[in-house]
Design a protein around this motif. Sequence first.
Motif: not given
Length: 173
Positions: A50-53, A59-60, A71-72, A122-123
């Motif tokens: 849930r963290d925006p960072t 997304l990057e 990719a991740v 991340i995923l």
Amino acid sequence: MPIISLSSPYLSYIGLTSLDGTTGRITRFPEANIDTMMREMSRMVGEGVRDPTVQRLALEATAASKEPISAVFNFVQSNFPYKPDPEDSELFIHPRRMAQDYFAGNKRGGDCDDHAMWIAAILGSLGYKVRIKIVDSSGDWDHAFAQVLTERGWFSVDTTDKNRPLGWIREFR
């Protein structure tokens, strides 16, 4: 070789340390057992999802790819080296802290549980269902790795060895 679920009670550890992602605060659990460790990992992954960072990092990592899992995997494997915990201690690095350090230009390394939490967060932030598996082959916690649910079932995403491809599973005896 048992694979332990997130609620296995029969292993114990001394000295779990948790490095919080927001404050950098270190939390020590002097008599941490496997349940305490699993709850802490679950909490950190849930917060990371849930963290925006962490979401920004996700997304990057996937911006130029049509294969987000790959990719991740490549992003984590390339940018976060395997680094064992200090002797006689267990250190968990919050996915938020990992993302903050990455954007600040500090490529933090971590051991298998850190890699598992990082890639799971991340995923997960991309909407995938994820879980962390713990391997016990000797009566002690040997290895942790993440899995992601795909249309073909659960798929291992273990980023601890730069020379291993997506989907490999470490063997324990």
